[in-house]
Scaffold this motif. Structure first.
Motif, PDB file in Angstrom:
ATOM      1  N   GLY A 284     -16.493 -31.772  10.028  1.00  0.00           N
ATOM      2  CA  GLY A 284     -15.467 -31.339  11.097  1.00  0.00           C
ATOM      3  C   GLY A 284     -14.273 -32.099  11.103  1.00  0.00           C
ATOM      4  O   GLY A 284     -12.985 -31.579  11.186  1.00  0.00           O
ATOM      5  N   LEU A 285     -14.474 -33.559  11.265  1.00  0.00           N
ATOM      6  CA  LEU A 285     -13.061 -34.626  11.266  1.00  0.00           C
ATOM      7  C   LEU A 285     -12.383 -34.421  10.021  1.00  0.00           C
ATOM      8  O   LEU A 285     -11.103 -34.318  10.037  1.00  0.00           O
ATOM      9  CB  LEU A 285     -13.543 -35.925  11.543  1.00  0.00           C
ATOM     10  N   ASN A 286     -13.092 -34.310   9.068  1.00  0.00           N
ATOM     11  CA  ASN A 286     -12.416 -34.294   7.518  1.00  0.00           C
ATOM     12  C   ASN A 286     -11.518 -33.175   7.459  1.00  0.00           C
ATOM     13  O   ASN A 286     -10.398 -33.194   6.682  1.00  0.00           O
ATOM     14  CB  ASN A 286     -13.299 -34.578   6.373  1.00  0.00           C
ATOM     15  N   ASN A 287     -11.897 -32.017   8.114  1.00  0.00           N
ATOM     16  CA  ASN A 287     -11.330 -30.926   7.855  1.00  0.00           C
ATOM     17  C   ASN A 287     -10.188 -30.820   8.836  1.00  0.00           C
ATOM     18  O   ASN A 287      -8.832 -30.539   8.249  1.00  0.00           O
ATOM     19  CB  ASN A 287     -12.121 -29.779   8.131  1.00  0.00           C
ATOM     20  N   LEU A 288     -10.093 -31.423   9.956  1.00  0.00           N
ATOM     21  CA  LEU A 288      -8.914 -31.720  10.684  1.00  0.00           C
ATOM     22  C   LEU A 288      -7.931 -32.774   9.808  1.00  0.00           C
ATOM     23  O   LEU A 288      -6.855 -32.514   9.825  1.00  0.00           O
ATOM     24  CB  LEU A 288      -9.054 -32.251  11.972  1.00  0.00           C
ATOM     25  N   LEU A 289      -8.518 -33.443   9.319  1.00  0.00           N
ATOM     26  CA  LEU A 289      -7.758 -34.774   8.638  1.00  0.00           C
ATOM     27  C   LEU A 289      -6.981 -33.968   7.488  1.00  0.00           C
ATOM     28  O   LEU A 289      -5.695 -34.306   7.232  1.00  0.00           O
ATOM     29  CB  LEU A 289      -8.282 -35.827   8.221  1.00  0.00           C
ATOM     30  N   SER A 290      -7.629 -33.187   6.895  1.00  0.00           N
ATOM     31  CA  SER A 290      -7.039 -32.365   5.613  1.00  0.00           C
ATOM     32  C   SER A 290      -5.880 -31.240   6.181  1.00  0.00           C
ATOM     33  O   SER A 290      -4.866 -31.710   5.547  1.00  0.00           O
ATOM     34  CB  SER A 290      -8.112 -31.444   4.840  1.00  0.00           C
ATOM     35  N   TYR A 291      -5.871 -30.597   7.150  1.00  0.00           N
ATOM     36  CA  TYR A 291      -4.664 -29.987   7.642  1.00  0.00           C
ATOM     37  C   TYR A 291      -3.664 -30.898   7.839  1.00  0.00           C
ATOM     38  O   TYR A 291      -2.455 -30.672   7.510  1.00  0.00           O
ATOM     39  CB  TYR A 291      -5.309 -29.454   8.943  1.00  0.00           C
ATOM     40  N   TYR A 292      -3.991 -31.909   8.603  1.00  0.00           N
ATOM     41  CA  TYR A 292      -2.900 -32.764   9.014  1.00  0.00           C
ATOM     42  C   TYR A 292      -2.113 -33.530   7.724  1.00  0.00           C
ATOM     43  O   TYR A 292      -0.979 -33.564   7.643  1.00  0.00           O
ATOM     44  CB  TYR A 292      -3.572 -34.038   9.709  1.00  0.00           C
ATOM     45  N   TYR A 293      -2.966 -34.064   6.675  1.00  0.00           N
ATOM     46  CA  TYR A 293      -2.336 -34.807   5.607  1.00  0.00           C
ATOM     47  C   TYR A 293      -1.638 -33.784   4.643  1.00  0.00           C
ATOM     48  O   TYR A 293      -0.797 -34.153   4.059  1.00  0.00           O
ATOM     49  CB  TYR A 293      -3.481 -35.297   4.818  1.00  0.00           C
ATOM     50  N   HIS A 294      -2.178 -32.455   4.793  1.00  0.00           N
ATOM     51  CA  HIS A 294      -1.414 -31.432   3.915  1.00  0.00           C
ATOM     52  C   HIS A 294      -0.251 -30.679   4.877  1.00  0.00           C
ATOM     53  O   HIS A 294       0.347 -29.734   4.375  1.00  0.00           O
ATOM     54  CB  HIS A 294      -2.285 -30.407   3.491  1.00  0.00           C
ATOM     55  N   GLY A 295      -0.135 -31.232   6.028  1.00  0.00           N
ATOM     56  CA  GLY A 295       1.058 -30.577   6.827  1.00  0.00           C
ATOM     57  C   GLY A 295       0.896 -29.310   7.024  1.00  0.00           C
ATOM     58  O   GLY A 295       1.775 -28.485   7.228  1.00  0.00           O
ATOM     59  N   ARG A 296      -0.327 -28.956   7.334  1.00  0.00           N
ATOM     60  CA  ARG A 296      -0.530 -27.381   7.631  1.00  0.00           C
ATOM     61  C   ARG A 296      -1.225 -27.185   9.041  1.00  0.00           C
ATOM     62  O   ARG A 296      -1.767 -28.458   9.597  1.00  0.00           O
ATOM     63  CB  ARG A 296      -1.785 -26.836   6.749  1.00  0.00           C
ATOM     64  N   PHE A 297      -0.921 -26.457  10.090  1.00  0.00           N
ATOM     65  CA  PHE A 297      -1.512 -26.123  11.117  1.00  0.00           C
ATOM     66  C   PHE A 297      -2.492 -25.176  11.298  1.00  0.00           C
ATOM     67  O   PHE A 297      -2.211 -24.026  10.738  1.00  0.00           O
ATOM     68  CB  PHE A 297      -0.100 -25.484  12.221  1.00  0.00           C
ATOM     69  N   PRO A 298      -3.755 -25.555  11.655  1.00  0.00           N
ATOM     70  CA  PRO A 298      -4.957 -24.556  11.406  1.00  0.00           C
ATOM     71  C   PRO A 298      -5.023 -23.361  12.470  1.00  0.00           C
ATOM     72  O   PRO A 298      -5.615 -22.415  12.220  1.00  0.00           O
ATOM     73  CB  PRO A 298      -6.203 -25.527  11.639  1.00  0.00           C
ATOM     74  N   GLY A 299      -4.127 -23.639  13.686  1.00  0.00           N
ATOM     75  CA  GLY A 299      -4.522 -22.820  14.717  1.00  0.00           C
ATOM     76  C   GLY A 299      -5.286 -23.333  15.728  1.00  0.00           C
ATOM     77  O   GLY A 299      -6.131 -24.257  15.493  1.00  0.00           O
ATOM     78  N   LEU A 300      -5.214 -22.958  17.075  1.00  0.00           N
ATOM     79  CA  LEU A 300      -5.973 -23.608  18.160  1.00  0.00           C
ATOM     80  C   LEU A 300      -7.322 -23.290  18.018  1.00  0.00           C
ATOM     81  O   LEU A 300      -8.307 -24.236  18.471  1.00  0.00           O
ATOM     82  CB  LEU A 300      -5.517 -22.957  19.221  1.00  0.00           C
ATOM     83  N   GLY A 301      -7.872 -22.321  17.635  1.00  0.00           N
ATOM     84  CA  GLY A 301      -9.229 -21.767  17.494  1.00  0.00           C
ATOM     85  C   GLY A 301      -9.962 -22.599  16.404  1.00  0.00           C
ATOM     86  O   GLY A 301     -11.016 -23.228  16.406  1.00  0.00           O
ATOM     87  N   VAL A 302      -9.265 -22.841  15.310  1.00  0.00           N
ATOM     88  CA  VAL A 302      -9.889 -23.642  14.466  1.00  0.00           C
ATOM     89  C   VAL A 302      -9.878 -25.185  14.548  1.00  0.00           C
ATOM     90  O   VAL A 302     -10.826 -25.886  14.285  1.00  0.00           O
ATOM     91  CB  VAL A 302      -8.969 -23.398  12.907  1.00  0.00           C
ATOM     92  N   ILE A 303      -8.917 -25.664  15.389  1.00  0.00           N
ATOM     93  CA  ILE A 303      -9.043 -26.936  15.814  1.00  0.00           C
ATOM     94  C   ILE A 303     -10.317 -27.393  16.715  1.00  0.00           C
ATOM     95  O   ILE A 303     -10.973 -28.090  16.553  1.00  0.00           O
ATOM     96  CB  ILE A 303      -7.627 -27.397  16.775  1.00  0.00           C
ATOM     97  N   LYS A 304     -10.585 -26.217  17.635  1.00  0.00           N
ATOM     98  CA  LYS A 304     -11.794 -26.313  18.437  1.00  0.00           C
ATOM     99  C   LYS A 304     -13.187 -26.088  17.482  1.00  0.00           C
ATOM    100  O   LYS A 304     -14.021 -27.042  17.808  1.00  0.00           O
ATOM    101  CB  LYS A 304     -11.805 -25.064  19.453  1.00  0.00           C
ATOM    102  N   LYS A 305     -13.107 -25.295  16.568  1.00  0.00           N
ATOM    103  CA  LYS A 305     -14.311 -25.367  15.648  1.00  0.00           C
ATOM    104  C   LYS A 305     -14.452 -26.452  15.165  1.00  0.00           C
ATOM    105  O   LYS A 305     -15.786 -27.287  14.854  1.00  0.00           O
ATOM    106  CB  LYS A 305     -13.692 -24.082  14.690  1.00  0.00           C
TER     107      LYS A 305
END
Length: 322
Positions: A284-305
């Motif tokens: 879960g944390l690595n997926n959040l970090l991947s979005y951050y390092y790639h400069g992408r916004f996952p959306g609020l629902g995906v952040i909570k997921k």
């Protein structure tokens, strides 16, 4: 045993399914789902539990959401359908859904109240096979008066030893460790808090398991709205294995514009956090970090997921094969 209580929103269901598929949700974790939508995602998630021979508790009398209404509407739509082929497909879909709910791995849970107590006492519901969830401390009165007649397969109660003394059979403790702020920006006032010790002490206190509402909280909101601030909630183990929660909040909180920037700001606080190097790098944390390092916004629902996924993963690792 850990019983995370979820409301069956789309991203919560996808979180459970993904963890199951990746072997990250061990048998020490049995989710409780209070369904809020009559959706294909809900039933496909239950199917995944059945496929993998895993139990999940499904609330039969949900108190929030639109599950019952949408189920009724689907049955009415099926009855009204004039096209023979379409009607047959709708009927087949309903039959598949009903078979899923009848499967032995789908355990029946009930939110306890005066109506349910009456059903149990009249034997309209078989309490011996039921999982009864008491979310209110005031439910103590039911057991004070009818204790011997309310022995369930498993009973959830608030963390109260007087309550526990009047409940027979297997008992798990249910507690909301997430202190929900009125606004995300308010988390700046208390960015780090104790979440729970129940995973450490539940056996010592005579409980067979513990239940919480993870980083979602017990309060239910039908629909979200664009917040001024974005907050990322991450649980971690502090001293003596106490579970704590840290809130990482964005800075550009004057208006609701540019949520991608707000996500980047909140994540930058996470990666600069003093505990970042030592906390488990879960899926879960690595997926959040991947979005951050790639400069992408996952959306609020995906952040909570993914924040929820992180919580379930670290509890899964903590419980291990105890």
């Amino acid at each position: 045993m850990y019983y995370p209580y979820l409301r069956g929103r789309q991203n919560e269901l996808l979180c459970l399914r993904e963890l199951l598929e990746n072997g990250k949700l061990g048998k020490k974790i049995v989710p409780v789902i209070e369904p809020v939508r009559f959706s294909s995602t809900f039933f496909s998630t239950l199917s995944k539990f059945i496929e993998m021979n895993r139990d999940v508790i499904v609330i039969q009398n949900p108190k929030v959401g639109k599950f019952d209404k949408e189920f009724t509407e689907m049955r009415a739509k099926t009855e009204r359908e004039g096209d023979t082929d379409k009607k047959k497909k709708l009927q087949e879909t309903l039959e598949v859904y009903m078979e899923i709910l009848k499967n032995e791995h789908i355990l029946a849970g009930y939110i306890n109240d005066a109506e349910m107590v009456s059903e149990f006492l009249k034997k309209n519901k078989d309490i011996e096979d039921a999982i009864v969830i008491n979310r209110e401390l005031g439910n103590y009165e039911y057991y004070d008066e009818y204790g011997e007649e309310l022995v369930a397969k498993l009973t959830f109660i608030p963390n109260d030893m007087d309550f526990k003394d009047d409940v027979s059979g297997e008992v798990a403790v249910i507690e909301d460790g997430y202190k929900k702020a009125k606004r995300n920006i308010d988390y700046l006032e208390q960015p780090d808090e104790i979440f729970s010790r129940n995973h450490v002490v539940y056996k010592k206190r005579g409980y067979c398991g513990f239940c919480d509402y993870s980083i979602v909280g017990s309060e239910y909101e039908e629909s979200g709205f664009a917040p001024l601030a974005i907050a990322i909630h991450l649980v971690y183990f502090g001293k003596k294995d106490v579970l704590r929660i840290h809130h990482f909040v964005s800075e550009s909180n004057e208006n609701i514009s540019d949520p991608a920037r707000k996500f980047e700001e909140a994540m930058s606080h996470l990666v600069d956090w003093e505990n970042f190097d030592v906390i488990p790098k879960t899926t879960g944390l690595n997926n959040l970090l991947s979005y951050y390092y790639h400069g992408r916004f996952p959306g609020l629902g995906v952040i909570k997921k993914y924040s929820l996924m992180h919580h379930l993963e670290i509890i899964n690792d903590y419980l291990g094969d105890e």
